[in-house]
Motif scaffolding. Structure first.
Motif, PDB file in Angstrom:
ATOM      1  N   LEU A  84       0.827  -1.203   0.000  1.00  0.00           N
ATOM      2  CA  LEU A  84       0.000   0.000   0.000  1.00  0.00           C
ATOM      3  C   LEU A  84       0.864   1.259   0.000  1.00  0.00           C
ATOM      4  N   ASP A  85       1.954   1.232   0.775  1.00  0.00           N
ATOM      5  CA  ASP A  85       2.854   2.393   0.812  1.00  0.00           C
ATOM      6  C   ASP A  85       3.416   2.675  -0.578  1.00  0.00           C
ATOM      7  N   ARG A  86       3.720   1.606  -1.302  1.00  0.00           N
ATOM      8  CA  ARG A  86       4.267   1.769  -2.662  1.00  0.00           C
ATOM      9  C   ARG A  86       3.228   2.389  -3.588  1.00  0.00           C
ATOM     10  N   ILE A  87       1.977   1.935  -3.481  1.00  0.00           N
ATOM     11  CA  ILE A  87       0.903   2.508  -4.300  1.00  0.00           C
ATOM     12  C   ILE A  87       0.766   3.998  -4.003  1.00  0.00           C
ATOM     13  N   LEU A  88       0.724   4.337  -2.711  1.00  0.00           N
ATOM     14  CA  LEU A  88       0.557   5.734  -2.309  1.00  0.00           C
ATOM     15  C   LEU A  88       1.703   6.587  -2.851  1.00  0.00           C
TER      16      LEU A  88
ATOM     17  N   SER B 127      -3.008  -7.595   0.320  1.00  0.00           N
ATOM     18  CA  SER B 127      -3.225  -7.935  -1.092  1.00  0.00           C
ATOM     19  C   SER B 127      -4.300  -7.014  -1.659  1.00  0.00           C
ATOM     20  N   PRO B 128      -3.931  -5.814  -2.087  1.00  0.00           N
ATOM     21  CA  PRO B 128      -4.921  -4.825  -2.539  1.00  0.00           C
ATOM     22  C   PRO B 128      -5.752  -5.339  -3.702  1.00  0.00           C
ATOM     23  N   GLU B 129      -7.031  -4.966  -3.694  1.00  0.00           N
ATOM     24  CA  GLU B 129      -7.929  -5.343  -4.782  1.00  0.00           C
ATOM     25  C   GLU B 129      -8.551  -4.092  -5.384  1.00  0.00           C
ATOM     26  N   LEU B 130      -8.847  -4.165  -6.675  1.00  0.00           N
ATOM     27  CA  LEU B 130      -9.547  -3.082  -7.376  1.00  0.00           C
ATOM     28  C   LEU B 130     -11.044  -3.354  -7.322  1.00  0.00           C
ATOM     29  N   VAL B 131     -11.822  -2.352  -6.969  1.00  0.00           N
ATOM     30  CA  VAL B 131     -13.270  -2.480  -6.925  1.00  0.00           C
ATOM     31  C   VAL B 131     -13.851  -1.981  -8.247  1.00  0.00           C
ATOM     32  N   LEU B 132     -14.654  -2.827  -8.886  1.00  0.00           N
ATOM     33  CA  LEU B 132     -15.234  -2.518 -10.197  1.00  0.00           C
ATOM     34  C   LEU B 132     -16.737  -2.745 -10.169  1.00  0.00           C
TER      35      LEU B 132
ATOM     36  N   PRO C  39     -11.424   1.118   2.712  1.00  0.00           N
ATOM     37  CA  PRO C  39     -11.335  -0.028   3.625  1.00  0.00           C
ATOM     38  C   PRO C  39     -11.751  -1.312   2.914  1.00  0.00           C
ATOM     39  N   ASP C  40     -11.246  -2.451   3.395  1.00  0.00           N
ATOM     40  CA  ASP C  40     -11.597  -3.717   2.736  1.00  0.00           C
ATOM     41  C   ASP C  40     -12.854  -4.350   3.322  1.00  0.00           C
TER      42      ASP C  40
ATOM     43  N   PHE D  79     -17.917  -5.865  -7.779  1.00  0.00           N
ATOM     44  CA  PHE D  79     -16.992  -6.963  -7.517  1.00  0.00           C
ATOM     45  C   PHE D  79     -15.578  -6.412  -7.391  1.00  0.00           C
ATOM     46  N   SER D  80     -14.667  -7.234  -6.922  1.00  0.00           N
ATOM     47  CA  SER D  80     -13.279  -6.787  -6.797  1.00  0.00           C
ATOM     48  C   SER D  80     -12.334  -7.826  -7.382  1.00  0.00           C
ATOM     49  N   VAL D  81     -11.194  -7.346  -7.852  1.00  0.00           N
ATOM     50  CA  VAL D  81     -10.183  -8.184  -8.491  1.00  0.00           C
ATOM     51  C   VAL D  81      -8.833  -7.866  -7.845  1.00  0.00           C
ATOM     52  N   PRO D  82      -8.064  -8.881  -7.437  1.00  0.00           N
ATOM     53  CA  PRO D  82      -6.720  -8.608  -6.906  1.00  0.00           C
ATOM     54  C   PRO D  82      -5.904  -7.823  -7.923  1.00  0.00           C
ATOM     55  N   LEU D  83      -5.264  -6.769  -7.453  1.00  0.00           N
ATOM     56  CA  LEU D  83      -4.489  -5.919  -8.356  1.00  0.00           C
ATOM     57  C   LEU D  83      -3.383  -6.724  -9.047  1.00  0.00           C
ATOM     58  N   GLU D  84      -2.818  -7.683  -8.334  1.00  0.00           N
ATOM     59  CA  GLU D  84      -1.737  -8.489  -8.910  1.00  0.00           C
ATOM     60  C   GLU D  84      -2.207  -9.355 -10.083  1.00  0.00           C
ATOM     61  N   PHE D  85      -3.516  -9.608 -10.162  1.00  0.00           N
ATOM     62  CA  PHE D  85      -4.051 -10.412 -11.266  1.00  0.00           C
ATOM     63  C   PHE D  85      -3.624  -9.830 -12.618  1.00  0.00           C
ATOM     64  N   PHE D  86      -3.587  -8.493 -12.701  1.00  0.00           N
ATOM     65  CA  PHE D  86      -3.306  -7.840 -13.983  1.00  0.00           C
ATOM     66  C   PHE D  86      -1.808  -7.751 -14.292  1.00  0.00           C
ATOM     67  N   CYS D  87      -0.949  -8.006 -13.306  1.00  0.00           N
ATOM     68  CA  CYS D  87       0.485  -7.787 -13.498  1.00  0.00           C
ATOM     69  C   CYS D  87       1.091  -8.722 -14.536  1.00  0.00           C
ATOM     70  N   GLN D  88       0.619  -9.954 -14.586  1.00  0.00           N
ATOM     71  CA  GLN D  88       1.159 -10.913 -15.548  1.00  0.00           C
ATOM     72  C   GLN D  88       0.507 -10.771 -16.924  1.00  0.00           C
ATOM     73  N   ASP D  89      -0.354  -9.754 -17.050  1.00  0.00           N
ATOM     74  CA  ASP D  89      -1.038  -9.477 -18.314  1.00  0.00           C
ATOM     75  C   ASP D  89      -1.763 -10.718 -18.852  1.00  0.00           C
ATOM     76  N   PRO D  90      -2.730 -11.246 -18.069  1.00  0.00           N
ATOM     77  CA  PRO D  90      -3.423 -12.475 -18.488  1.00  0.00           C
ATOM     78  C   PRO D  90      -4.544 -12.194 -19.486  1.00  0.00           C
ATOM     79  N   ARG D  91      -4.223 -11.456 -20.530  1.00  0.00           N
ATOM     80  CA  ARG D  91      -5.257 -11.013 -21.465  1.00  0.00           C
ATOM     81  C   ARG D  91      -5.876 -12.202 -22.205  1.00  0.00           C
TER      82      ARG D  91
END
Length: 201
Positions: free
Chosen positions: A2-6, A37-42, A114-115, A130-142
């Motif tokens: 989280l500190d890194r994101i900020l 494990s931060p998640e994106l809310v969509l 808050p989570d 819904f929410s998706v772990p932010l790390e899900f997108f890092c490996q570019d699972p397109r």
């Protein structure tokens, strides 16, 4: 994490487009949950909406005359659409502005939430949250890549599949910018990926 994101979002200088003429303005909130494990809310927009019906999007919408700025637009819309109280959102900063296919100038704002939030979808606009772990997108699972002509050039936009949801378009562009910024993911949108097949030839 989280500190890194900020830190990275606060230090970032987003690319702000300069449209040739006045355009309607809109803003979205990119809520990231506070946790190890931060998640994106969509959201999944209601299918009956006249624009972007049935598509995945971040909470957001057009600027009202009463809004002091676009950050307030993002917070107001998030409260109206999913019941997210502005007081519990820590707005970190904006990402690069975009122009939608409908000619709307859109600015995304990253916010920490808050989570434990219980979201209340506005049935008139939102089918689900819904929410998706932010790390899900890092490996570019397109799943696929969409080629679009945007801002005078070709862009290669990933389309992701997460459970029953397809995440693509402007929402995917915003996510790629975020994970490139935070994780140094190196996902390239201005060049075709190795897996891309041009079906127009």
């Amino acid at each position: 994490m989280l500190d890194r994101i900020l830190q990275r979002v606060r230090d970032y200088s987003p690319h702000l487009l300069e449209p040739e003429g006045p355009l309607p303005e809109a803003a979205v909130l990119m809520p990231i949950t506070r946790g190890e494990s931060p998640e994106l809310v969509l959201t999944l927009r209601a299918s009956g909406l006249s624009t972007h019906g049935g598509e995945v999007a971040f909470p957001g919408g057009r600027r009202d005359p009463e809004d002091d700025d676009l950050m307030q637009t993002a917070l107001r819309e998030a409260e109206e659409e999913v019941g997210l109280a502005p007081g519990i959102v820590e707005v970190v900063g904006p990402l690069s502005s975009l122009i939608s296919l409908h000619g709307i100038y859109v600015t995304p704002y990253v916010g920490i939430v808050p989570d434990y939030v219980e979201y209340r979808a506005n049935d008139a606009e939102i089918a689900s949250v819904f929410s998706v772990p932010l790390e899900f997108f890092c490996q570019d699972p397109r799943e696929v890549t969409h080629r679009i002509d945007y801002q005078g050039g070709a862009w290669y936009i990933p389309s992701y599949r997460y459970g029953e949801y397809q995440i693509w378009g402007l929402t995917a562009i915003m996510i790629v910018e975020l994970v490139n910024l935070v994780y140094d993911a190196g996902i390239e949108m201005r060049r075709a990926p190795a897996s891309y097949i041009d079906l127009t030839r």
